[in-house]
Design a protein around this motif. Sequence first.
Motif, PDB file in Angstrom:
ATOM      1  N   LYS A 170       0.856  -1.181   0.000  1.00 45.22           N
ATOM      2  CA  LYS A 170       0.000   0.000   0.000  1.00 45.22           C
ATOM      3  C   LYS A 170       0.895   1.234   0.000  1.00 45.22           C
ATOM      4  O   LYS A 170       2.027   1.195   0.460  1.00 45.22           O
ATOM      5  CB  LYS A 170      -0.876   0.028   1.259  1.00 45.22           C
ATOM      6  N   ARG A 171       0.344   2.331  -0.491  1.00 45.49           N
ATOM      7  CA  ARG A 171       1.063   3.607  -0.476  1.00 45.49           C
ATOM      8  C   ARG A 171       0.296   4.560   0.431  1.00 45.49           C
ATOM      9  O   ARG A 171      -0.924   4.499   0.535  1.00 45.49           O
ATOM     10  CB  ARG A 171       1.155   4.194  -1.879  1.00 45.49           C
TER      11      ARG A 171
ATOM     12  N   ASP B 111      -3.795  -8.312   9.631  1.00 49.38           N
ATOM     13  CA  ASP B 111      -2.968  -8.201   8.433  1.00 49.38           C
ATOM     14  C   ASP B 111      -3.284  -6.924   7.654  1.00 49.38           C
ATOM     15  O   ASP B 111      -2.375  -6.261   7.143  1.00 49.38           O
ATOM     16  CB  ASP B 111      -3.148  -9.421   7.530  1.00 49.38           C
ATOM     17  N   GLN B 112      -4.556  -6.560   7.569  1.00 49.42           N
ATOM     18  CA  GLN B 112      -4.934  -5.341   6.849  1.00 49.42           C
ATOM     19  C   GLN B 112      -4.387  -4.104   7.566  1.00 49.42           C
ATOM     20  O   GLN B 112      -3.922  -3.171   6.917  1.00 49.42           O
ATOM     21  CB  GLN B 112      -6.457  -5.237   6.711  1.00 49.42           C
ATOM     22  N   GLU B 113      -4.424  -4.097   8.891  1.00 50.76           N
ATOM     23  CA  GLU B 113      -3.926  -2.949   9.647  1.00 50.76           C
ATOM     24  C   GLU B 113      -2.415  -2.801   9.524  1.00 50.76           C
ATOM     25  O   GLU B 113      -1.910  -1.687   9.368  1.00 50.76           O
ATOM     26  CB  GLU B 113      -4.329  -3.074  11.125  1.00 50.76           C
ATOM     27  N   ILE B 114      -1.675  -3.907   9.579  1.00 49.31           N
ATOM     28  CA  ILE B 114      -0.222  -3.793   9.464  1.00 49.31           C
ATOM     29  C   ILE B 114       0.166  -3.298   8.072  1.00 49.31           C
ATOM     30  O   ILE B 114       1.183  -2.624   7.916  1.00 49.31           O
ATOM     31  CB  ILE B 114       0.521  -5.099   9.833  1.00 49.31           C
TER      32      ILE B 114
ATOM     33  N   ALA C 141       2.965   1.077   5.562  1.00 49.42           N
ATOM     34  CA  ALA C 141       3.036   2.150   4.562  1.00 49.42           C
ATOM     35  C   ALA C 141       3.271   3.515   5.198  1.00 49.42           C
ATOM     36  O   ALA C 141       3.905   4.379   4.592  1.00 49.42           O
ATOM     37  CB  ALA C 141       1.744   2.183   3.739  1.00 49.42           C
ATOM     38  N   MET C 142       2.788   3.711   6.414  1.00 53.46           N
ATOM     39  CA  MET C 142       2.831   5.032   7.039  1.00 53.46           C
ATOM     40  C   MET C 142       4.128   5.336   7.784  1.00 53.46           C
ATOM     41  O   MET C 142       4.480   6.499   7.958  1.00 53.46           O
ATOM     42  CB  MET C 142       1.647   5.198   7.991  1.00 53.46           C
TER      43      MET C 142
END
Length: 181
Positions: A38-39, A161-164, A169-170
């Motif tokens: 993700k970006r 997994d979605q949160e990591i 990315a951040m």
Amino acid sequence: MPNFSRRHASLALLALLAACGKSGPSTAPARGAIPQFKRYSGPPVTQVVVNKADRRMFLLNGQTVLRSYNFGLGNQPLGPKQFEGDGKTPEGLYYIDRFNPRSRYHLSVGISYPNEQDKAYAAQFGRSAGSDIMFHGRGPEGNIFAPKNRDWTAGCLALTDQEIEDVYAMLQPGIPVMIYP
């Protein structure tokens, strides 16, 4: 009638094999390839604040909360990490120091535990302070343990997994991480 030779058979076999392959670009990553990430293009994260008691992590830009997450802790959640294998999560000031795109827990972001004070404390007792404290996802192993026990890691902070993917990315190396009891 033309003579069917070994050369013709080889060409026919190659044509047949080519026809059986996928057309167009492959959508699956090659073995060992780095996955797509993700970006993030918002304000930069300037610090991470973790409150262990509330199981809340905040990604901040100055005093502004950009994102917050619930998480799981080490399997012995009370108190600061002191020794390798104690199942506790550290408390204190650390820094983001590494990223692992091939973590067994989906993705992981490392913090600078142990610092010099952590090492000195453990050394007083002839023990190791431990290492490899991360923010990480669940991966296959965590997907088994997390539904049964929120605090299932060896001392890391576990997100979905979605949160990591978002956190990965951040964050950037060097961002301070303050972990409160």
